[in-house]
Design a protein around this motif. Structure first.
Motif, PDB file in Angstrom:
ATOM      1  N   TYR A 160      11.315  19.337 -26.482  1.00 53.03           N
ATOM      2  CA  TYR A 160      11.143  19.057 -27.910  1.00 53.03           C
ATOM      3  C   TYR A 160       9.755  18.544 -28.282  1.00 53.03           C
ATOM      4  O   TYR A 160       9.317  18.750 -29.403  1.00 53.03           O
ATOM      5  CB  TYR A 160      12.201  18.059 -28.389  1.00 53.03           C
ATOM      6  N   PHE A 161       9.077  17.846 -27.381  1.00 54.58           N
ATOM      7  CA  PHE A 161       7.765  17.299 -27.726  1.00 54.58           C
ATOM      8  C   PHE A 161       6.620  18.119 -27.159  1.00 54.58           C
ATOM      9  O   PHE A 161       5.602  18.297 -27.813  1.00 54.58           O
ATOM     10  CB  PHE A 161       7.658  15.844 -27.269  1.00 54.58           C
ATOM     11  N   LEU A 162       6.765  18.619 -25.945  1.00 57.12           N
ATOM     12  CA  LEU A 162       5.712  19.462 -25.353  1.00 57.12           C
ATOM     13  C   LEU A 162       5.948  20.944 -25.604  1.00 57.12           C
ATOM     14  O   LEU A 162       5.106  21.763 -25.272  1.00 57.12           O
ATOM     15  CB  LEU A 162       5.608  19.186 -23.852  1.00 57.12           C
ATOM     16  N   HIS A 163       7.113  21.289 -26.153  1.00 57.50           N
ATOM     17  CA  HIS A 163       7.474  22.666 -26.505  1.00 57.50           C
ATOM     18  C   HIS A 163       7.380  23.610 -25.311  1.00 57.50           C
ATOM     19  O   HIS A 163       6.896  24.732 -25.434  1.00 57.50           O
ATOM     20  CB  HIS A 163       6.624  23.175 -27.664  1.00 57.50           C
ATOM     21  N   ILE A 214      16.705  11.746 -16.261  1.00 58.30           N
ATOM     22  CA  ILE A 214      16.320  13.136 -15.994  1.00 58.30           C
ATOM     23  C   ILE A 214      16.529  13.994 -17.235  1.00 58.30           C
ATOM     24  O   ILE A 214      15.672  14.822 -17.585  1.00 58.30           O
ATOM     25  CB  ILE A 214      17.109  13.679 -14.786  1.00 58.30           C
ATOM     26  N   ILE A 215      17.647  13.779 -17.927  1.00 63.67           N
ATOM     27  CA  ILE A 215      17.886  14.518 -19.174  1.00 63.67           C
ATOM     28  C   ILE A 215      16.826  14.169 -20.215  1.00 63.67           C
ATOM     29  O   ILE A 215      16.344  15.040 -20.945  1.00 63.67           O
ATOM     30  CB  ILE A 215      19.302  14.236 -19.701  1.00 63.67           C
ATOM     31  N   GLN A 216      16.413  12.911 -20.260  1.00 64.15           N
ATOM     32  CA  GLN A 216      15.397  12.510 -21.226  1.00 64.15           C
ATOM     33  C   GLN A 216      14.040  13.156 -20.899  1.00 64.15           C
ATOM     34  O   GLN A 216      13.302  13.547 -21.811  1.00 64.15           O
ATOM     35  CB  GLN A 216      15.262  11.000 -21.278  1.00 64.15           C
ATOM     36  N   ILE A 217      13.719  13.300 -19.631  1.00 62.89           N
ATOM     37  CA  ILE A 217      12.485  13.995 -19.250  1.00 62.89           C
ATOM     38  C   ILE A 217      12.533  15.441 -19.732  1.00 62.89           C
ATOM     39  O   ILE A 217      11.553  15.953 -20.291  1.00 62.89           O
ATOM     40  CB  ILE A 217      12.275  13.915 -17.727  1.00 62.89           C
ATOM     41  N   ILE A 218      13.674  16.084 -19.553  1.00 64.83           N
ATOM     42  CA  ILE A 218      13.814  17.477 -20.005  1.00 64.83           C
ATOM     43  C   ILE A 218      13.717  17.559 -21.525  1.00 64.83           C
ATOM     44  O   ILE A 218      13.073  18.471 -22.062  1.00 64.83           O
ATOM     45  CB  ILE A 218      15.143  18.061 -19.488  1.00 64.83           C
ATOM     46  N   VAL A 219      14.317  16.605 -22.229  1.00 71.04           N
ATOM     47  CA  VAL A 219      14.228  16.575 -23.696  1.00 71.04           C
ATOM     48  C   VAL A 219      12.775  16.443 -24.140  1.00 71.04           C
ATOM     49  O   VAL A 219      12.329  17.128 -25.064  1.00 71.04           O
ATOM     50  CB  VAL A 219      15.098  15.436 -24.270  1.00 71.04           C
TER      51      VAL A 219
END
Length: 109
Positions: free
Chosen positions: A62-65, A53-58
């Motif tokens: 960071y990638f989709l801004h 879940i944290i990786q989805i938020i990251v």
């Protein structure tokens, strides 16, 4: 003008690199938890779920801004709508399959 483009480009590259580092860490940690078996399996499941879940938020940040600014508000509304539709389709399908399995009459040959 060139300095502004260079600073903005440098800021974007830093954002991508920071997101990449977080993604690598959030991928390696659950992998090591499962391989090393340092915690009980139920706690490992919870930790892997939390890391995912944290990786989805990251990835969103960071990638989709995506953020909570007024410019990104419609993107967040669209993302929320897509998540709701996926939730309805996935859990609706599971519910239907469970009910079909429950109501099927088994015959012994």
């Amino acid at each position: 003008m060139y300095n502004f483009i260079k600073k903005n480009n440098n800021k974007e590259i830093q954002s991508y690199l920071l997101g990449f580092c977080f993604s690598i860490i959030l991928t390696i940690v659950p992998f090591l938890l499962v391989i090393q078996k340092t915690f009980p399996s139920k706690l490992n499941y919870i930790l892997v779920l939390v890391c995912s879940i944290i990786q989805i938020i990251v990835h969103f940040v960071y990638f989709l801004h995506l953020d909570f600014s007024s410019e990104m508000r419609w993107n967040l509304v669209t993302l929320l709508f897509v998540i709701i539709i996926i939730f309805i389709v996935v859990f609706g399908s599971i519910w239907i399959m469970y009910n079909l399995n429950h109501h099927v009459m088994y015959t012994v040959l």
